[in-house]
Design a protein around this motif. Structure first.
Motif, PDB file in Angstrom:
ATOM      1  N   THR A   1      43.061  39.988  38.013  1.00 14.97           N
ATOM      2  CA  THR A   1      42.297  41.049  37.349  1.00 14.97           C
ATOM      3  C   THR A   1      41.440  40.484  36.216  1.00 14.97           C
ATOM      4  O   THR A   1      41.944  39.778  35.342  1.00 14.97           O
ATOM      5  N   GLY A   2      40.148  40.798  36.290  1.00 14.41           N
ATOM      6  CA  GLY A   2      39.238  40.473  35.204  1.00 14.41           C
ATOM      7  C   GLY A   2      39.019  41.707  34.340  1.00 14.41           C
ATOM      8  O   GLY A   2      38.939  42.817  34.854  1.00 14.41           O
TER       9      GLY A   2
ATOM     10  N   PHE B   1      32.268  41.722  47.429  1.00  9.92           N
ATOM     11  CA  PHE B   1      33.237  42.709  46.942  1.00  9.92           C
ATOM     12  C   PHE B   1      33.320  43.923  47.866  1.00  9.92           C
ATOM     13  O   PHE B   1      34.179  44.780  47.679  1.00  9.92           O
TER      14      PHE B   1
ATOM     15  N   ALA C   1      38.833  44.537  46.644  1.00  9.99           N
ATOM     16  CA  ALA C   1      38.694  44.710  45.197  1.00  9.99           C
ATOM     17  C   ALA C   1      38.810  46.179  44.831  1.00  9.99           C
ATOM     18  O   ALA C   1      38.584  47.069  45.660  1.00  9.99           O
TER      19      ALA C   1
ATOM     20  N   ILE D   1      38.654  44.812  36.825  1.00 15.13           N
ATOM     21  CA  ILE D   1      38.351  44.627  38.249  1.00 15.13           C
ATOM     22  C   ILE D   1      39.411  43.705  38.856  1.00 15.13           C
ATOM     23  O   ILE D   1      39.551  42.550  38.448  1.00 15.13           O
TER      24      ILE D   1
ATOM     25  N   PHE E   1      40.793  41.738  42.136  1.00 15.69           N
ATOM     26  CA  PHE E   1      40.196  41.219  43.365  1.00 15.69           C
ATOM     27  C   PHE E   1      41.181  40.344  44.139  1.00 15.69           C
ATOM     28  O   PHE E   1      42.150  39.822  43.581  1.00 15.69           O
TER      29      PHE E   1
ATOM     30  N   HIS F   1      42.186  37.163  45.488  1.00 19.95           N
ATOM     31  CA  HIS F   1      41.834  35.797  45.088  1.00 19.95           C
ATOM     32  C   HIS F   1      41.773  34.836  46.277  1.00 19.95           C
ATOM     33  O   HIS F   1      41.383  33.669  46.121  1.00 19.95           O
TER      34      HIS F   1
ATOM     35  N   CYS G   1      33.708  37.153  40.337  1.00 16.88           N
ATOM     36  CA  CYS G   1      34.108  38.288  39.505  1.00 16.88           C
ATOM     37  C   CYS G   1      33.178  38.425  38.307  1.00 16.88           C
ATOM     38  O   CYS G   1      32.735  39.528  37.972  1.00 16.88           O
TER      39      CYS G   1
END
Length: 384
Positions: free
Chosen positions: A182-183, A228, A322, A350, A352, A354, A362
């Motif tokens: 997660t970003g 995404f 995502a 966000i 995603f 990986h 990202c």
């Protein structure tokens, strides 16, 4: 004559459904087109009605059981046909009792009815507290105790079924199968706040929240960052780029989160998005969505709103790669033109997959999304 009513295909590609609630028990009289059960498909809760009038002879399974399409959901002894000797007299008696007893219209699971009989409770006298006026086991016990206050030290449990069971299974699969990262960032939406205020009175038939702008920004960002909007084909080790952009909007209902889908979101105006979201969310809470309106999403947005925190780690909705979490908007210090000012700042997260998305991807997606949210006039330039 005993007629078997087999579970029909009530949705595209449906293979089976879980029995969430029985509205009838063995021996109950039932009218044609009367609700007999509530079943949970992969996407929605659906009420099933009886195609015949008669007396319930047998049910295909108890609550929580899975029944495949084409298997018998319920067997009904029809009123129009003759019945056999002793068993017929029993069923005729049940039919009379159930048709005229005040408890016939009571909403309660068979296990709850059995508990009421064991405790000597007249179920029609019990005050329901369950969903849609349904009597729960706790309601029966409380009534049996003479409406005494419940002992809070006693353990309380409820079955994991229906929508909650599907959430349970999907989230477990998502976390076990997908390595998720997660970003997080915060975005200054001060200009978006002003832009929204200017347009609020211009939108017809809808309350213009921040969400339609966020959906539009996400749709445009997905066009610029198509990874995404992809799918993983694990069996063939392929990554598929989706050409359509269908955005799922996580919506809270009394049964749990459901995800109605906004189809072709990139082709809609902010006003069209606003009206669609209002319609879908209203019908989602009323359990009136069609199965096709709950499937086919290519990307999901989870909006915790003002009551949520500033950051979170949303869980991917498979088979997507995502999910975006948008959070509270707070008044915070921001730097503009080398000066510290107070602005409207929103947290976003966000998550995603990986396996197919890297941190650099990202960062590019979040930069694109922030640009649209910080400069909402780009909606007009890029997407209308």
């Amino acid at each position: 004559m005993i007629k078997d009513f087999k579970l029909p295909d009530i949705g595209e590609g449906l293979h089976e459904a879980e029995v969430v609630t029985w509205f009838v028990d063995k021996g109950d009289a039932v009218k044609e087109n009367e609700n007999i059960a509530e079943v949970q498909t992969d996407k929605a809760v659906v009420e099933i009605t009886s195609p015949y009038a008669g007396v319930i002879y047998e049910r295909g399974g108890e609550e929580g059981a899975s029944i495949k399409v084409g298997e018998t959901l319920i067997s009904i002894k029809t009123e129009s046909e003759g019945m056999n000797d002793g068993e017929d007299e029993k069923d005729e008696s049940n039919k009379k009792i159930n048709s005229h007893s005040p408890s016939r219209r009571v909403k309660a699971a068979p296990t709850v009815r059995k508990l009421a009989r064991q405790l000597g409770v007249t179920i029609s006298e019990v005050t329901p507290t369950g969903r849609a006026g349904k009597i729960t086991a706790d309601d029966v016990r409380l009534h049996e105790k003479g409406n005494e206050a419940p002992n809070l030290s006693e353990s309380h449990s409820e079955p994991i079924k229906g929508v909650r069971k599907k959430i349970f299974e999907n989230m477990t699969h998502s976390m076990n199968e997908i390595p998720q990262c997660t970003g997080m960032d915060e975005v200054d939406v001060s200009r978006l706040s002003e832009f929204r205020s200017l347009l609020k009175n211009e939108v017809q038939n809808s309350t213009l929240t921040y969400l339609p702008f966020i959906v539009k920004a996400v749709a445009l960002s997905l066009k610029q960052n198509p990874r995404f909007n992809g799918r993983v084909d694990k069996e063939n080790m392929l990554f598929h780029y989706q050409t359509d952009i269908h955005i799922g909007i996580a919506t809270a209902t009394e049964d749990g989160l459901v995800v109605p889908v906004l189809k072709a979101a990139d082709k809609l105006s902010v006003e069209e998005i606003a009206n669609s979201i209002e319609d879908l969310s209203t019908r989602a809470r009323a359990k009136k969505l069609r199965s096709d309106e709950l499937s086919g999403s290519t990307f999901t947005i989870s909006n915790t709103g003002r009551s949520g925190g500033f950051f979170a780690t949303p869980i991917i909705n498979p088979p997507e790669v995502a999910i975006l979490g948008v959070h509270a908007i707070k008044r915070k210090p921001v730097v503009k033109d080398n000066e510290i000012q107070i602005g409207d700042v929103m947290g976003m997260s966000i998550t995603f997959d990986h396996r197919v998305i890297d941190g650099e991807h990202c960062g590019q997606f979040m930069s694109s999304l922030e640009a649209y949210l910080e400069k909402p006039e780009l909606f007009i330039l890029k997407g209308g």
